[in-house]
Scaffold this active site. Structure first.
Site, PDB file in Angstrom:
ATOM      1  N   ASP A 327     -11.096  31.214  -5.241  1.00  0.00           N
ATOM      2  CA  ASP A 327     -11.410  30.117  -4.353  1.00  0.00           C
ATOM      3  C   ASP A 327     -10.117  29.297  -4.285  1.00  0.00           C
ATOM      4  OD1 ASP A 327     -13.047  27.954  -3.208  1.00  0.00           O
ATOM      5  OD2 ASP A 327     -12.649  26.993  -5.132  1.00  0.00           O
ATOM      6  N   ASP A 520     -14.696  26.998  -8.638  1.00  0.00           N
ATOM      7  CA  ASP A 520     -14.946  25.737  -9.337  1.00  0.00           C
ATOM      8  C   ASP A 520     -16.142  24.955  -8.815  1.00  0.00           C
ATOM      9  OD1 ASP A 520     -13.597  25.210  -6.882  1.00  0.00           O
ATOM     10  OD2 ASP A 520     -13.285  23.170  -7.582  1.00  0.00           O
ATOM     11  N   ASP A 524     -19.659  27.580  -5.050  1.00  0.00           N
ATOM     12  CA  ASP A 524     -19.154  28.859  -5.537  1.00  0.00           C
ATOM     13  C   ASP A 524     -20.170  29.571  -6.420  1.00  0.00           C
ATOM     14  OD1 ASP A 524     -16.715  28.534  -4.264  1.00  0.00           O
ATOM     15  OD2 ASP A 524     -15.879  27.433  -5.954  1.00  0.00           O
TER      16      ASP A 524
HETATM   17  P1  ADP Z   1     -12.685  25.847  -0.936  1.00  0.00           P
HETATM   18  O1  ADP Z   1     -13.223  27.181  -0.597  1.00  0.00           O
HETATM   19  O2  ADP Z   1     -11.241  25.730  -0.533  1.00  0.00           O
HETATM   20  O3  ADP Z   1     -12.899  25.425  -2.330  1.00  0.00           O
HETATM   21  P2  ADP Z   1     -15.023  24.493   0.089  1.00  0.00           P
HETATM   22  O4  ADP Z   1     -15.795  25.725   0.436  1.00  0.00           O
HETATM   23  O5  ADP Z   1     -15.458  23.701  -1.070  1.00  0.00           O
HETATM   24  O6  ADP Z   1     -13.459  24.807  -0.018  1.00  0.00           O
HETATM   25  O7  ADP Z   1     -14.988  23.544   1.336  1.00  0.00           O
HETATM   26  C1  ADP Z   1     -14.490  24.023   2.563  1.00  0.00           C
HETATM   27  C2  ADP Z   1     -14.170  22.920   3.505  1.00  0.00           C
HETATM   28  O8  ADP Z   1     -15.346  22.167   3.791  1.00  0.00           O
HETATM   29  C3  ADP Z   1     -13.180  21.931   2.962  1.00  0.00           C
HETATM   30  O9  ADP Z   1     -11.870  22.331   3.195  1.00  0.00           O
HETATM   31  C4  ADP Z   1     -13.541  20.681   3.740  1.00  0.00           C
HETATM   32  O10 ADP Z   1     -12.935  20.694   5.018  1.00  0.00           O
HETATM   33  C5  ADP Z   1     -15.040  20.792   3.921  1.00  0.00           C
HETATM   34  N1  ADP Z   1     -15.753  20.042   2.887  1.00  0.00           N
HETATM   35  C6  ADP Z   1     -16.510  20.553   1.909  1.00  0.00           C
HETATM   36  N2  ADP Z   1     -17.046  19.587   1.153  1.00  0.00           N
HETATM   37  C7  ADP Z   1     -16.599  18.428   1.652  1.00  0.00           C
HETATM   38  C8  ADP Z   1     -16.798  17.049   1.310  1.00  0.00           C
HETATM   39  N3  ADP Z   1     -17.532  16.683   0.250  1.00  0.00           N
HETATM   40  N4  ADP Z   1     -16.183  16.121   2.068  1.00  0.00           N
HETATM   41  C9  ADP Z   1     -15.419  16.476   3.104  1.00  0.00           C
HETATM   42  N5  ADP Z   1     -15.196  17.739   3.474  1.00  0.00           N
HETATM   43  C10 ADP Z   1     -15.779  18.722   2.769  1.00  0.00           C
HETATM   44 MG    MG Z   2     -13.545  24.973  -4.284  1.00  0.00          MG
END
Ligand code: ADP
Ligand code: MG
Length: 627
Positions: A327, A520, A524
């Site tokens: 991730d 994390d 996930d």
């Molecule tokens: P990654 O796979 O990089 O860990 P996530 O799947 O957690 O990312 O989140 C993907 C995208 O969704 C983030 O890049 C963001 O744009 C948006 N996002 C997720 N959670 C939040 C939040 N709590 N506040 C703002 N944007 C969020």
């Molecule tokens: Mg993440």
């Protein structure tokens, strides 16, 4: 030494004296026979009792049975042949017990060593009452209590420092030997040792929810997950022992009978003796003891490096890792964003940031934490209601009666809000207030300092493919992927898409290869359980991820993945060495016995010797090389 081991030592000494006297001091046969019997009973009574119990419980075939039959048989043979030489039976029992004593001592000691490595359980918490410190059970401390941690003490409960500054030793949790400086306002986790100053810590969790308790829970449950090799050995022993017993029986009966049929005089004594020797040698104790011990040592060694592996089955899987899927945010990047700009906002920047932080106040996503930090002021949570987090998109909430949305383009599309793209490189948090677009906040994250090295180390450790999956926009994802040198990257994924990607990769890999997913976040968790091995970041990671994972990295250091793979490989190699070595020596000896070259003395030496070497080899799994 425990009491039981001491008692055994005395028994061994007494029996040895009686044995030597009977063997070397000239005396009438009746006396020496009496001495031999006294020695035999002193050293072997518990084995005989256990063998008898086994027969009564219909669990006949174990090593006690083997030893009892072999030694009683040898005595019977001596009586039958009127040789009066009972030395062999006594010596076999004596050496067997010496071997057992060594084994229980070595196993007990290494188990204690391993547990000591993980000795992070705090015994008490100090609470100040009327200017005096009082020690209380950490279980009884309510959340929000201020506890005092003096230099040299373990922090018992997770919390936040309200007074004082100090240096913490986190080695027991992370294997990191560099001390960490902390001061008022910092969060501290339980299990660290306070080294210099007095700290007043306001607890933020109950003891049972604190880091130490969680870790100990993981450690305690880990030995119940048996690996395939371990399960194999117990099944093996169940088939092996009866098989040897029947072979011994055949060895005692068949050759003399054949001799008889061919008209020759049959030497019963010789073949019965060979059969008894066969039994002595065949004891599978080296395997039964050393395999679980190797795994336990491997888990302990990994734990000492800050890599918590939840069972020996995962240790085995980890050693076969060929694909590692990451991730991005919080795993390869620090997940500590800086706000680098606020664009196209009709309202004041400060106000927009405040709305964003308020809407995010319940989220555990790294983005949320960074926005709250950038906002700077203490947030009044009562202004926020109806919070809804949408995994991989963002959050929607009501702030001061306005509906506020903060998230990526997908979230805006879902809400039917027209949004503006941004030209800066970075993660974009688009904002909508009362259904109207309210501009976006540009935040940027930095990759972890050793993420690049971690990917390279994985390649060196034999991982064939590294993949990065992220919910972030393609521009950022490509940039990070290139910087780190990962083989494959997929961006703008929702949590469900990550599962689909992992399933595709699972279908592509070889049958014996394993796929590890490293993540994390809460979102996930499904992927972590879907992968062959789920690896979670322990410090930054959400509880859901830690719960779903099979391996937890205490200090979030991606370097530890390659390290974990190395440790697991070493451990599995030791397990195989022990299997091949013990079985090899045993089979050779059995062969030598069957053709009459080896005698019972050599048999017991081979048995005890193999066991000692196997145990010593198993302990090697505990040591992890530094690099
Ligand atoms: P990654 O796979 O990089 O860990 P996530 O799947 O957690 O990312 O989140 C993907 C995208 O969704 C983030 O890049 C963001 O744009 C948006 N996002 C997720 N959670 C939040 C939040 N709590 N506040 C703002 N944007 C969020
Ligand atoms: Mg993440």
């Amino acid at each position: 030494m425990t009491k039981k081991q001491k008692k055994m030592l005395y028994r061994i000494l007494i029996a040895a004296v009686l044995f030597l006297a009977a063997k070397f001091i000239p005396m009438p046969m009746l006396v020496s026979t009496a001495l031999y019997f006294a020695a035999y009973v002193t050293i072997g009574y518990d084995i005989l009792r256990k063998a008898w119990k086994g027969i009564c419980n219909h669990q006949v075939f174990d090593e006690n049975f083997l030893m009892a039959v072999a030694t009683i048989g040898a005595i019977a043979l001596a009586i039958y042949e009127k040789s009066g030489d009972y030395a062999e039976a006594v010596a076999v029992m004596l050496f067997y017990q010496i071997g057992e004593l060594f084994q229980s001592y070595a196993v007990g000691k290494s188990r204690r060593n391993i547990t000591a490595l993980m000795d992070i359980r705090p015994d008490y918490a100090n609470i100040e009452r009327d200017g005096k410190l009082e020690q209380v059970d950490p279980d009884d401390v309510a959340v929000g209590t201020v506890i005092t941690v003096q230099p040299g003490e373990k922090i018992p409960i997770d919390g936040c420092i309200v007074e004082g500054s100090s240096t913490l030793n986190t080695a027991a949790l992370t294997g990191e030997s560099l001390p960490r400086d902390v001061m008022t306002g910092d969060e501290v986790i339980s299990g660290c040792i306070n080294m210099t100053g007095v700290l007043k810590v306001k607890t933020t969790k109950a003891f049972g929810e604190s880091t130490v308790s969680k870790i100990l829970e993981l450690m305690e449950n880990s030995s119940s997950h048996k690996s395939r090799s371990e399960a194999f050995i117990s099944r093996f022993a169940r088939v092996y022992t009866p098989a040897v017993c029947y072979s011994a029986l055949a060895l005692a009966i068949l050759p003399p009978v054949i001799n008889l049929l061919m008209g020759n005089a049959s030497a019963w004594g010789v073949w019965v003796y060979r059969a008894l020797t066969f039994l002595v040698i065949s004891c599978p104790c080296a395997l039964v003891i050393s395999i679980p011990l190797s795994f336990f040592a491997g888990l302990g060694g990994a734990g000492h490096e800050g890599i918590l592996i939840k069972g020996s089955n995962y240790l085995e899987a980890l050693s076969k890792t060929k694909i590692v899927v990451f991730d991005k945010t919080g795993t390869l990047t620090q997940g500590v964003f800086e706000v680098t700009g606020v664009h196209h906002s009709p309202m004041e920047d400060r106000k927009l940031l405040e709305y964003a932080a308020l809407a995010e106040c319940a989220s555990s996503h790294p983005i949320s934490r960074s926005l709250q930090k950038a906002c700077g002021v203490e947030l009044d949570r009562s202004r926020v209601t109806d919070i809804e987090e949408r995994g991989g998109r963002g959050v929607v909430a009501t702030v001061d009666g306005h509906s506020v949305a903060a998230g990526n383009g997908k979230l805006m599309d879902e809400l039917g809000v027209k949004w503006q793209d941004c030209h800066s490189v970075g993660t974009i948090v688009h904002m909508a207030v009362d259904g109207e677009y309210a501009g976006h906040i540009v935040i940027s994250d930095v990759v972890k300092s050793d993420a690049r090295d971690a990917i390279a180390a994985l390649k060196r450790a034999g991982v064939q493919k590294t993949v990065m999956l992220t919910g972030d926009i393609k521009k950022v994802a490509d940039h990070v992927a290139q910087e780190l040198g990962v083989d494959e990257v997929h961006a703008e994924l929702l949590p469900g898409d990550k599962v689909a990607q992992v399933e595709r990769l699972l279908g592509e890999k070889g049958k014996d290869d394993c796929l590890a997913f490293v993540g994390d976040g809460i979102n996930d968790a499904p992927v972590l359980s879907r992968a062959d091995i789920g690896i979670a970041m322990g410090a930054m990671g959400s509880d859901a991820a830690i719960e779903a994972a099979d391996v937890v990295l205490m200090d979030d250091d991606p370097m530890k993945i390659a390290k974990g793979i190395q440790i697991s490989r070493k451990c599995i190699r030791i397990v195989y060495e022990n299997i091949v070595f013990s079985l090899g020596v045993k089979l050779t000896c059995l062969l030598l016995v069957a053709i009459g070259i080896a005698n019972m003395w050599m048999g017991i030496f081979a048995d005890v010797g193999v066991m000692v070497l196997a145990v010593l080899n198993a302990i090697r799994a505990l040591r992890t090389s530094k690099n």
